[in-house]
Scaffold this active site. Sequence first.
Site, PDB file in Angstrom:
ATOM      1  N   GLU A 155      -2.940  -6.363 -42.875  1.00  0.00           N
ATOM      2  CA  GLU A 155      -2.044  -5.240 -42.577  1.00  0.00           C
ATOM      3  C   GLU A 155      -2.844  -3.985 -42.862  1.00  0.00           C
ATOM      4  OE1 GLU A 155       1.121  -5.648 -41.332  1.00  0.00           O
ATOM      5  OE2 GLU A 155       0.559  -7.759 -41.309  1.00  0.00           O
ATOM      6  N   CYS A 198       1.394   3.967 -44.522  1.00  0.00           N
ATOM      7  CA  CYS A 198       0.731   3.327 -43.370  1.00  0.00           C
ATOM      8  C   CYS A 198       1.392   3.758 -42.071  1.00  0.00           C
ATOM      9  CB  CYS A 198       0.713   1.813 -43.526  1.00  0.00           C
ATOM     10  SG  CYS A 198       2.335   1.084 -43.787  1.00  0.00           S
TER      11      CYS A 198
HETATM   12  P1  NAD Z   1      -8.876  -0.222 -48.934  1.00  0.00           P
HETATM   13  O1  NAD Z   1      -8.997  -1.260 -47.864  1.00  0.00           O
HETATM   14  O2  NAD Z   1     -10.019   0.660 -49.203  1.00  0.00           O
HETATM   15  O3  NAD Z   1      -8.524  -0.923 -50.322  1.00  0.00           O
HETATM   16  C1  NAD Z   1      -7.493  -1.900 -50.397  1.00  0.00           C
HETATM   17  C2  NAD Z   1      -7.973  -3.029 -51.289  1.00  0.00           C
HETATM   18  O4  NAD Z   1      -9.131  -3.639 -50.693  1.00  0.00           O
HETATM   19  C3  NAD Z   1      -8.395  -2.547 -52.670  1.00  0.00           C
HETATM   20  O5  NAD Z   1      -7.942  -3.466 -53.625  1.00  0.00           O
HETATM   21  C4  NAD Z   1      -9.926  -2.530 -52.576  1.00  0.00           C
HETATM   22  O6  NAD Z   1     -10.581  -2.698 -53.809  1.00  0.00           O
HETATM   23  C5  NAD Z   1     -10.179  -3.711 -51.669  1.00  0.00           C
HETATM   24  N1  NAD Z   1     -11.472  -3.664 -50.975  1.00  0.00           N
HETATM   25  C6  NAD Z   1     -12.198  -2.587 -50.620  1.00  0.00           C
HETATM   26  N2  NAD Z   1     -13.321  -2.972 -49.957  1.00  0.00           N
HETATM   27  C7  NAD Z   1     -13.297  -4.317 -49.904  1.00  0.00           C
HETATM   28  C8  NAD Z   1     -14.145  -5.314 -49.308  1.00  0.00           C
HETATM   29  N3  NAD Z   1     -15.269  -4.989 -48.674  1.00  0.00           N
HETATM   30  N4  NAD Z   1     -13.770  -6.618 -49.382  1.00  0.00           N
HETATM   31  C9  NAD Z   1     -12.622  -6.974 -50.006  1.00  0.00           C
HETATM   32  N5  NAD Z   1     -11.791  -6.083 -50.608  1.00  0.00           N
HETATM   33  C10 NAD Z   1     -12.110  -4.772 -50.535  1.00  0.00           C
HETATM   34  O7  NAD Z   1      -7.565   0.606 -48.580  1.00  0.00           O
HETATM   35  P2  NAD Z   1      -6.878   1.743 -49.469  1.00  0.00           P
HETATM   36  O8  NAD Z   1      -7.649   2.988 -49.328  1.00  0.00           O
HETATM   37  O9  NAD Z   1      -6.596   1.223 -50.816  1.00  0.00           O
HETATM   38  O10 NAD Z   1      -5.467   1.899 -48.766  1.00  0.00           O
HETATM   39  C11 NAD Z   1      -5.188   2.796 -47.738  1.00  0.00           C
HETATM   40  C12 NAD Z   1      -5.161   2.076 -46.419  1.00  0.00           C
HETATM   41  O11 NAD Z   1      -4.188   1.025 -46.471  1.00  0.00           O
HETATM   42  C13 NAD Z   1      -4.750   2.950 -45.264  1.00  0.00           C
HETATM   43  O12 NAD Z   1      -5.617   2.687 -44.188  1.00  0.00           O
HETATM   44  C14 NAD Z   1      -3.326   2.493 -44.940  1.00  0.00           C
HETATM   45  O13 NAD Z   1      -2.942   2.698 -43.613  1.00  0.00           O
HETATM   46  C15 NAD Z   1      -3.419   1.039 -45.270  1.00  0.00           C
HETATM   47  N6  NAD Z   1      -2.097   0.456 -45.503  1.00  0.00           N
HETATM   48  C16 NAD Z   1      -1.580  -0.354 -44.549  1.00  0.00           C
HETATM   49  C17 NAD Z   1      -0.305  -0.906 -44.708  1.00  0.00           C
HETATM   50  C18 NAD Z   1       0.295  -1.794 -43.636  1.00  0.00           C
HETATM   51  O14 NAD Z   1       1.301  -2.449 -43.906  1.00  0.00           O
HETATM   52  N7  NAD Z   1      -0.272  -1.832 -42.448  1.00  0.00           N
HETATM   53  C19 NAD Z   1       0.425  -0.632 -45.867  1.00  0.00           C
HETATM   54  C20 NAD Z   1      -0.135   0.208 -46.841  1.00  0.00           C
HETATM   55  C21 NAD Z   1      -1.416   0.745 -46.640  1.00  0.00           C
END
Ligand code: NAD
Length: 477
Positions: free
Chosen positions: A244, A278
């Site tokens: 997501e 999001c």
């Molecule tokens: P992010 O992907 O940077 O981080 C999310 C999680 O992924 C964190 O726990 C982070 O440590 C981990 N992560 C980062 N790099 C990684 C890798 N290479 N491999 C595995 N894990 C890794 O996202 P964010 O900045 O925390 O959140 C914001 C984003 O989330 C926005 O793009 C937003 O649109 C999205 N979001 C989507 C939804 C949805 O339902 N579609 C809901 C909420 C947020």
Amino acid sequence: MYTVAQLIGGVWGAGGEGGELVVRDPADDSPVATVPVATADEVGKAVEAARGAAADWAATDPAERAAALHRAADAVEAAADELAAATTAEMGKPLDDARGGVAAGIGTLRQYAELGPLRGGRTLHGGHGALDFMTPEPRGVVAAITPWNDPVAVSCGLLGAALVTGNVVLYKPSERTPVTGWLLARALDSALPAGVLSLLTGGAEVGAALAGQEVDVVAHVGSTATGRAIAAAGARTGAKVLLENGGSDPLVIDSGVDPVWAADQAALGCFANAGQICVAVERIYVHRDVAEDFVDALVQRAEALTVGPGREPGTQLGPLVDRRHRDHVHGQVTAAVAEGARIRTGGELPDGPGAFYPATVVADCRHEMALVREETFGPVAPVVVVDSFSEGLRCAADSPYGLAATVLTGSMSHAHRAWRDLPVGTVKVNAVFGGAPGGAAQPRRGSGQGFGYGPELLDEFSTVKTVHIEAPGGGHW
Ligand code: NAD
């Protein structure tokens, strides 16, 4: 000041040899917590320990798992105030919003506790002497990797659905909201057998180490770039990947729409949670007939918001999550201005501590600008003027993302064209937020894959076995 601990193999305080990170309050830069960072070795050991607990949890009666999840929801409810305060301290959102996110999470846990045991399989019509059926089974070991923007609501969805369907879970909350993740894991763990839930903390490298393990499912809510890295890891390990991810949701405003009401909708969609949702409105295509009045009213809404720390009553616009994110938001705004867009309000970095960014309205944008096409995730309303509803729909559909979209229109035929034509998971007509309970959508393209919520998430965390039974020798038992 919180001191976060990991939960590995049923033991609180395990590991953390990868160092320590400090979380700061984005309202005033004061330290909120110290957080252990897991090493790759600790991640491997946590997965191994979780695998060891998987068979017993999978064999627990579904009704018993549901009862455990109800008790877990009670524990989260008892910790609700602390969870909301921690969320606000870590990522800045107004306290009432944080409370709403916690309440949503508790509601989701209870829904999954009710729905989990109700979902059965199918019986098949095979030979008269045979018994044929299809039965759901847990997938096994689930890695849940979550973001910071609505940490309790998002995490409760993944954790509740994965646990009630009989999976063990390794939970890796965002490095920007680890206290919230730790408090949530403590509450859930208090109602579960030891080893069923693990908590790993740290940044991207910990998430990457977890996604690279031989787990059965990696469920990620977060950015598109991370989702793609996780999909690549899943292709190597064979894990099912549920994503997501980001979006750049459009708002299309038809001619004949009340521009003041449209501005109310746009302000809600662009500025709630400082745009860090999001399904926030990320780009606006407004019909030329109403554009001028609409932008004037939107500027008024933006300037009327009460800005301040999320913990102060009355705050409507808190800070962004941190300065790194603020730089990203401001970078997109300044790039658009350099390409000819015009700031009508906001758009300047305020003096003082924290990561505050003003509600910003940017007029004279073009569809090609990065501010319009990419995800900004800030309190910014980029406005593109269009000459027809068709042009607005065409621009809305032309995106690397496919999460959600909203149209404001008084025309039923335009409303129907919109939901049919837009290649996104969710279409909203005449309301930027909202929807019936139980609704679930599949995001498209860069926004992810699979159901991330709703009853369908229970199926995502289950696999199905087909069974054919005959009496020995083709005779009778
Ligand atoms: P992010 O992907 O940077 O981080 C999310 C999680 O992924 C964190 O726990 C982070 O440590 C981990 N992560 C980062 N790099 C990684 C890798 N290479 N491999 C595995 N894990 C890794 O996202 P964010 O900045 O925390 O959140 C914001 C984003 O989330 C926005 O793009 C937003 O649109 C999205 N979001 C989507 C939804 C949805 O339902 N579609 C809901 C909420 C947020």
